[in-house]
Design a protein around this motif. Structure first.
Motif, PDB file in Angstrom:
ATOM      1  N   HIS A 167     -16.742  18.808 -39.017  1.00  0.00           N
ATOM      2  CA  HIS A 167     -16.423  18.939 -40.442  1.00  0.00           C
ATOM      3  C   HIS A 167     -16.258  20.392 -40.860  1.00  0.00           C
ATOM      4  CE1 HIS A 167     -16.648  14.746 -41.656  1.00  0.00           C
ATOM      5  NE2 HIS A 167     -17.456  14.636 -40.623  1.00  0.00           N
ATOM      6  N   TYR A 168     -16.750  21.297 -40.026  1.00  0.00           N
ATOM      7  CA  TYR A 168     -16.566  22.712 -40.361  1.00  0.00           C
ATOM      8  C   TYR A 168     -15.226  23.235 -39.827  1.00  0.00           C
ATOM      9  CZ  TYR A 168     -17.122  27.724 -40.566  1.00  0.00           C
ATOM     10  OH  TYR A 168     -16.907  29.049 -40.819  1.00  0.00           O
ATOM     11  N   ILE A 169     -14.959  22.942 -38.531  1.00  0.00           N
ATOM     12  CA  ILE A 169     -13.741  23.466 -37.902  1.00  0.00           C
ATOM     13  C   ILE A 169     -12.519  22.677 -38.362  1.00  0.00           C
ATOM     14  CG2 ILE A 169     -12.641  23.853 -35.636  1.00  0.00           C
ATOM     15  CD1 ILE A 169     -14.913  25.738 -36.059  1.00  0.00           C
ATOM     16  N   SER A 170     -12.731  21.422 -38.752  1.00  0.00           N
ATOM     17  CA  SER A 170     -11.717  20.492 -39.277  1.00  0.00           C
ATOM     18  C   SER A 170     -10.722  20.003 -38.225  1.00  0.00           C
ATOM     19  CB  SER A 170     -10.960  21.081 -40.471  1.00  0.00           C
ATOM     20  OG  SER A 170      -9.884  21.891 -40.027  1.00  0.00           O
ATOM     21  N   TYR A 171     -10.876  20.450 -36.976  1.00  0.00           N
ATOM     22  CA  TYR A 171      -9.985  19.968 -35.916  1.00  0.00           C
ATOM     23  C   TYR A 171     -10.792  19.854 -34.624  1.00  0.00           C
ATOM     24  CZ  TYR A 171      -6.770  20.441 -32.012  1.00  0.00           C
ATOM     25  OH  TYR A 171      -6.118  20.271 -30.818  1.00  0.00           O
ATOM     26  N   ILE A 172     -10.696  18.712 -33.956  1.00  0.00           N
ATOM     27  CA  ILE A 172     -11.379  18.599 -32.660  1.00  0.00           C
ATOM     28  C   ILE A 172     -10.410  18.064 -31.624  1.00  0.00           C
ATOM     29  CG2 ILE A 172     -13.771  18.373 -33.443  1.00  0.00           C
ATOM     30  CD1 ILE A 172     -13.425  15.330 -33.171  1.00  0.00           C
ATOM     31  N   SER A 173     -10.577  18.552 -30.397  1.00  0.00           N
ATOM     32  CA  SER A 173      -9.769  18.034 -29.287  1.00  0.00           C
ATOM     33  C   SER A 173     -10.676  17.953 -28.065  1.00  0.00           C
ATOM     34  CB  SER A 173      -8.584  18.960 -29.021  1.00  0.00           C
ATOM     35  OG  SER A 173      -9.025  20.081 -28.298  1.00  0.00           O
ATOM     36  N   PRO A 174     -10.272  17.159 -27.058  1.00  0.00           N
ATOM     37  CA  PRO A 174     -11.149  16.990 -25.895  1.00  0.00           C
ATOM     38  C   PRO A 174     -11.536  18.321 -25.242  1.00  0.00           C
ATOM     39  CG  PRO A 174      -9.335  15.451 -25.798  1.00  0.00           C
ATOM     40  CD  PRO A 174      -9.051  16.360 -26.949  1.00  0.00           C
ATOM     41  N   ASP A 175     -10.696  19.341 -25.386  1.00  0.00           N
ATOM     42  CA  ASP A 175     -10.963  20.609 -24.712  1.00  0.00           C
ATOM     43  C   ASP A 175     -12.183  21.346 -25.244  1.00  0.00           C
ATOM     44  OD1 ASP A 175      -8.901  20.240 -23.033  1.00  0.00           O
ATOM     45  OD2 ASP A 175      -7.450  21.418 -24.191  1.00  0.00           O
ATOM     46  N   SER A 176     -12.671  20.931 -26.423  1.00  0.00           N
ATOM     47  CA  SER A 176     -13.864  21.591 -26.951  1.00  0.00           C
ATOM     48  C   SER A 176     -15.134  21.081 -26.282  1.00  0.00           C
ATOM     49  CB  SER A 176     -13.972  21.341 -28.454  1.00  0.00           C
ATOM     50  OG  SER A 176     -12.765  21.632 -29.084  1.00  0.00           O
ATOM     51  N   PHE A 177     -15.030  19.961 -25.555  1.00  0.00           N
ATOM     52  CA  PHE A 177     -16.250  19.331 -25.056  1.00  0.00           C
ATOM     53  C   PHE A 177     -16.205  19.172 -23.542  1.00  0.00           C
ATOM     54  CE2 PHE A 177     -15.046  17.688 -29.247  1.00  0.00           C
ATOM     55  CZ  PHE A 177     -16.009  18.353 -29.990  1.00  0.00           C
ATOM     56  N   THR A 178     -16.028  20.282 -22.858  1.00  0.00           N
ATOM     57  CA  THR A 178     -15.942  20.240 -21.397  1.00  0.00           C
ATOM     58  C   THR A 178     -17.225  20.787 -20.774  1.00  0.00           C
ATOM     59  OG1 THR A 178     -14.958  22.412 -21.433  1.00  0.00           O
ATOM     60  CG2 THR A 178     -13.444  20.560 -21.381  1.00  0.00           C
ATOM     61  N   LEU A 179     -17.219  20.791 -19.446  1.00  0.00           N
ATOM     62  CA  LEU A 179     -18.367  21.302 -18.710  1.00  0.00           C
ATOM     63  C   LEU A 179     -18.671  22.745 -19.100  1.00  0.00           C
ATOM     64  CD1 LEU A 179     -20.390  20.674 -16.503  1.00  0.00           C
ATOM     65  CD2 LEU A 179     -18.743  21.483 -14.836  1.00  0.00           C
ATOM     66  N   ALA A 180     -17.610  23.528 -19.371  1.00  0.00           N
ATOM     67  CA  ALA A 180     -17.809  24.934 -19.741  1.00  0.00           C
ATOM     68  C   ALA A 180     -18.693  25.046 -20.981  1.00  0.00           C
ATOM     69  CB  ALA A 180     -16.460  25.598 -19.992  1.00  0.00           C
ATOM     70  N   GLU A 181     -18.506  24.112 -21.919  1.00  0.00           N
ATOM     71  CA  GLU A 181     -19.315  24.127 -23.145  1.00  0.00           C
ATOM     72  C   GLU A 181     -20.780  23.815 -22.811  1.00  0.00           C
ATOM     73  OE1 GLU A 181     -17.826  25.059 -26.071  1.00  0.00           O
ATOM     74  OE2 GLU A 181     -19.926  25.228 -26.651  1.00  0.00           O
ATOM     75  N   SER A 182     -20.979  22.843 -21.906  1.00  0.00           N
ATOM     76  CA  SER A 182     -22.347  22.514 -21.476  1.00  0.00           C
ATOM     77  C   SER A 182     -23.028  23.734 -20.880  1.00  0.00           C
ATOM     78  CB  SER A 182     -22.322  21.424 -20.399  1.00  0.00           C
ATOM     79  OG  SER A 182     -22.096  20.181 -20.968  1.00  0.00           O
ATOM     80  N   ILE A 183     -22.289  24.437 -20.024  1.00  0.00           N
ATOM     81  CA  ILE A 183     -22.842  25.622 -19.375  1.00  0.00           C
ATOM     82  C   ILE A 183     -23.178  26.671 -20.424  1.00  0.00           C
ATOM     83  CG2 ILE A 183     -22.303  27.524 -17.796  1.00  0.00           C
ATOM     84  CD1 ILE A 183     -20.634  25.557 -16.179  1.00  0.00           C
ATOM     85  N   ASN A 184     -22.284  26.809 -21.390  1.00  0.00           N
ATOM     86  CA  ASN A 184     -22.492  27.746 -22.480  1.00  0.00           C
ATOM     87  C   ASN A 184     -23.817  27.476 -23.205  1.00  0.00           C
ATOM     88  OD1 ASN A 184     -21.752  29.838 -24.062  1.00  0.00           O
ATOM     89  ND2 ASN A 184     -20.395  28.664 -25.375  1.00  0.00           N
ATOM     90  N   ILE A 185     -24.046  26.206 -23.530  1.00  0.00           N
ATOM     91  CA  ILE A 185     -25.272  25.840 -24.244  1.00  0.00           C
ATOM     92  C   ILE A 185     -26.494  26.122 -23.369  1.00  0.00           C
ATOM     93  CG2 ILE A 185     -26.499  23.963 -25.397  1.00  0.00           C
ATOM     94  CD1 ILE A 185     -23.703  22.611 -25.716  1.00  0.00           C
ATOM     95  N   LEU A 186     -26.359  25.776 -22.091  1.00  0.00           N
ATOM     96  CA  LEU A 186     -27.477  26.002 -21.177  1.00  0.00           C
ATOM     97  C   LEU A 186     -27.793  27.488 -21.037  1.00  0.00           C
ATOM     98  CD1 LEU A 186     -29.402  24.445 -19.380  1.00  0.00           C
ATOM     99  CD2 LEU A 186     -27.835  24.747 -17.506  1.00  0.00           C
ATOM    100  N   VAL A 187     -26.746  28.311 -20.977  1.00  0.00           N
ATOM    101  CA  VAL A 187     -26.954  29.757 -20.865  1.00  0.00           C
ATOM    102  C   VAL A 187     -27.715  30.280 -22.088  1.00  0.00           C
ATOM    103  CG1 VAL A 187     -25.791  31.987 -20.898  1.00  0.00           C
ATOM    104  CG2 VAL A 187     -25.018  30.222 -19.351  1.00  0.00           C
ATOM    105  N   MET A 188     -27.382  29.743 -23.255  1.00  0.00           N
ATOM    106  CA  MET A 188     -28.097  30.158 -24.467  1.00  0.00           C
ATOM    107  C   MET A 188     -29.580  29.839 -24.352  1.00  0.00           C
ATOM    108  SD  MET A 188     -25.536  28.873 -27.406  1.00  0.00           S
ATOM    109  CE  MET A 188     -23.936  29.615 -27.647  1.00  0.00           C
ATOM    110  N   VAL A 189     -29.875  28.625 -23.872  1.00  0.00           N
ATOM    111  CA  VAL A 189     -31.281  28.217 -23.730  1.00  0.00           C
ATOM    112  C   VAL A 189     -32.001  29.150 -22.762  1.00  0.00           C
ATOM    113  CG1 VAL A 189     -32.808  26.371 -22.966  1.00  0.00           C
ATOM    114  CG2 VAL A 189     -30.770  25.822 -24.262  1.00  0.00           C
ATOM    115  N   ILE A 190     -31.353  29.456 -21.648  1.00  0.00           N
ATOM    116  CA  ILE A 190     -31.988  30.286 -20.626  1.00  0.00           C
ATOM    117  C   ILE A 190     -32.129  31.720 -21.098  1.00  0.00           C
ATOM    118  CG2 ILE A 190     -31.633  31.268 -18.335  1.00  0.00           C
ATOM    119  CD1 ILE A 190     -30.168  28.445 -17.926  1.00  0.00           C
TER     120      ILE A 190
END
Lengths: 329, 289
Positions: free
Chosen positions: A233-256
């Motif tokens: 609702h903020y970005i107003s546009y979503i596509s499958p490319d926003s939710f790939t493995l790279a994003e998972s890794i990104n989130i994990l890196v933040m946690v670490i």
């Protein structure tokens, strides 16, 4: 080691700082980054419950993020539902997906678990990409509207103004943090940490592995679902490319980066990495190379992340036998 | 049609096998899952492409050059990344190989550019037809090379000193060290073999598909399905798993729907994990506290 009182005061200061932030900082770009970082705070807190406290290393978080975003977008754009209904349903559906991944993951550990969660991300990505009639495939869903304004008499909050949207995301992040704080300081939190240290020993002590692991998966996914809805609702546009493995890794890196298995670590990690990435944009293609090296160096030299570093420093000063966050737990 | 799809499945299986052999060997001896294996595959393909371009070498020479380059890269990675990680917790090892993967992938983008390239060889378009099946010469080369490499690996592990040392290390690293085996040498050698095999895989596949810096990601995820199906650390399992997944993927894409192509390996992965997580060809070992 911080006493409980000092910790709570620090939380309060951080909270007040976050509330005052949009009043002081009027720059739209910085506010945009701040909104994104609060959304990532929700994601990292959910993942931290799973990875940091329960010890279940998962790279599937982007899939839950995606489920939340898609459910919310489809409900509001295609079926005309209200945002508040949509975010609620998105959280529930995402949590249900968490259970779906959690059940097979109960039997798995270490590399097996990581690989199956990677498989899950790819399957969900293919689903977003190929279920054209619902998700509109690679074109993505456009025109997702901001949440409708809240009106109380003559007073109203318009969420298309960045300041107000920041407060909306901050509200959810704080709610999530309070929930996590309560959980971690309860019997459930101790059970989760026991599973992290040694699940077989935990089971021998009478901890129901199935129930607690599923709780961690479901709650982590639920957080990601809320984050996904807020993101869509903020970005107003979503596509499958926003939710790939790279994003998972990104989130994990933040946690670490912030420190696994600490309450404040992932919050700091999410904010720091989001701002760092935005500010490193001038480095262009070197950005992700540095990111990769940083990840390796942190793991080898400071497995406790930023919080582990701070705690080590504090406990060295107090020269007390403080319990450091478990390395690599 | 069925046999046509079966043949493409076998070709795909060969690639998965070359990919998974390194993955499973490294897990068996170093005890780590190399998440950067896909990037080694990508480097193999690019090295072959650039060897052909820069030295105007023919395809076979450039493949050999690429393999040598990959062996050297494997040596460096083992020394710089894998060795400092020995004895670390599982989670940390997985994360730092993910870091290595991000690093290598973006170095690839930086050096080779983000756009995919086409590796044109003189015989890429030649195909033979017999008994109604059309067989591309490049695909035939892949099958032949893979079979030769599997046989060579078998003899290497059964007959040579280093091969026996590797098998000993995969059974018990500490015991192997006590028997006087130089474990550091064995681990370095293992990563070099793994990198070499996946490099050949990349070089072999380069003329068939586009070569791009992100080609490794999906291939690596699919190879995970293969090694889990075969049992982590199990070499014959990786070969069997490679062909099972390759043929299943190709038959599904050809007979059912091409949209399902990329889903098949992951469904295989999910079912393998649900029904037999220790792999089809390994025995389950009860874990103790």
């Amino acid at each position: 080691m911080f006493t409980k009182k000092i910790t709570l005061i620090l939380y309060a200061i951080l909270f007040v700082g976050a509330v005052l932030f949009p009043q002081i900082e009027k720059d739209d770009y910085i506010l945009h980054t701040a909104i994104l970082s609060t959304i990532f705070v929700l994601l990292t807190m959910g993942l931290n419950l799973l990875v940091g406290f329960t010890g279940q290393l998962s790279l599937g978080h982007a899939a839950f993020f995606g489920v939340g975003a898609y459910v919310s977008a489809i409900l509001t754009v295609t079926y005309g539902f209200n945002f508040w209904t949509a975010i609620f349903v998105a959280a529930i559906v995402s949590g249900a997906f968490g259970l779906c991944l959690g059940f097979p993951a109960l039997k798995l550990k270490g590399p097996y678990l990581v690989m199956s969660t990677i498989g899950f991300v790819h399957i969900m990505h293919e689903l977003f990409l190929n279920w054209y009639s619902v998700t509109r495939g690679a074109m993505g869903i456009v025109g997702i509207k901001f949440p409708p304004p809240i009106r109380l008499g003559s007073w109203s909050i318009d969420f298309s103004i960045p300041q107000n949207y920041f407060y909306l995301t901050l509200f959810w992040a704080v709610l999530g943090f309070i929930f996590l704080y309560t959980v971690i300081h309860s019997k459930i939190g101790r059970a989760l940490m026991a599973i992290r240290e040694n699940d077989i020993a935990a089971e021998c002590l009478g901890i129901n592995l199935t129930r607690y692991k599923l709780f961690a998966f479901c709650t982590g996914a639920l957080f990601a679902g809320i984050a996904g809805s807020l993101y869509a609702h903020y970005i107003s546009y979503i596509s499958p490319d926003s939710f790939t493995l790279a994003e998972s890794i990104n989130i994990l890196v933040m946690v670490i980066f912030g420190g696994m298995g600490t309450l404040m670590g992932p919050v700091i990690g999410a904010v720091a990495v989001t701002f760092l990435l935005e500010n490193l944009r001038f480095l262009q293609e070197y950005r992700l190379i540095i990111y990769g090296i940083l990840l390796m160096l942190i793991i080898i030299f400071a497995p406790g992340g930023l919080m582990g570093f701070i705690m080590k420093y504090v406990s060295a000063r107090n020269s007390s036998k403080a319990d450091l966050p478990q390395e690599g737990a | 049609m069925f046999f046509q799809h079966l043949f493409s499945g076998i070709v795909l299986g060969c690639i998965y096998t070359l990919f998974s052999l390194g993955l499973t060997l490294i897990y068996g001896i170093l005890g780590l899952i190399n998440f950067a294996h896909g990037e080694l595959y990508m480097f193999g393909a690019f090295l072959a492409f650039y060897a052909a371009l820069l030295f105007s070498a023919n395809y076979f020479v450039s493949t050999v050059l690429a393999t040598v380059g990959m062996v050297v890269l494997g040596f460096v990675i083992e020394k710089a990344v894998f060795r400092p990680l020995r004895g670390y917790h599982d989670t940390n090892i997985i994360l730092s190989t993910i870091g290595l993967s991000i690093f290598l992938q973006n170095v690839g983008i930086l050096i080779f550019g983000p756009d995919p390239v086409r590796f044109a060889t003189t015989f890429a378009d030649i195909s033979l037809t017999f008994a109604g099946i059309t067989v591309g010469l490049q695909r035939l080369i892949i099958v032949v090379v893979t079979v030769i490499l599997i046989i060579a690996l078998h003899f290497f592990s059964q007959k040579t000193r280093m091969g026996k040392a590797m098998r000993a290390c995969s059974q018990d690293l500490t015991a192997a060290r006590m028997m006087g085996i130089n474990v550091n040498k064995v681990t370095a050698f293992t990563v070099m073999i793994g990198a070499g095999l996946v490099g050949i895989g990349g070089a072999l596949v380069a003329p068939l598909y586009l070569v791009s810096p992100i080609m490794g990601i999906k291939a690596c995820s699919k190879a995970f399905a293969v090694v889990i199906l075969g049992g982590l650390g199990n070499v014959p399992g990786a070969i069997m798993g490679g062909f099972i997944v390759g043929i299943a993927e190709s038959l599904t894409a050809g007979m059912v729907s091409s949209h399902l192509r990329d889903v098949v390996p992951f469904l295989v992965l999910v079912f393998a994990l649900l029904l037999k997580p220790e792999g089809l060809f390994s025995k389950h070992i009860q874990e103790k506290v």
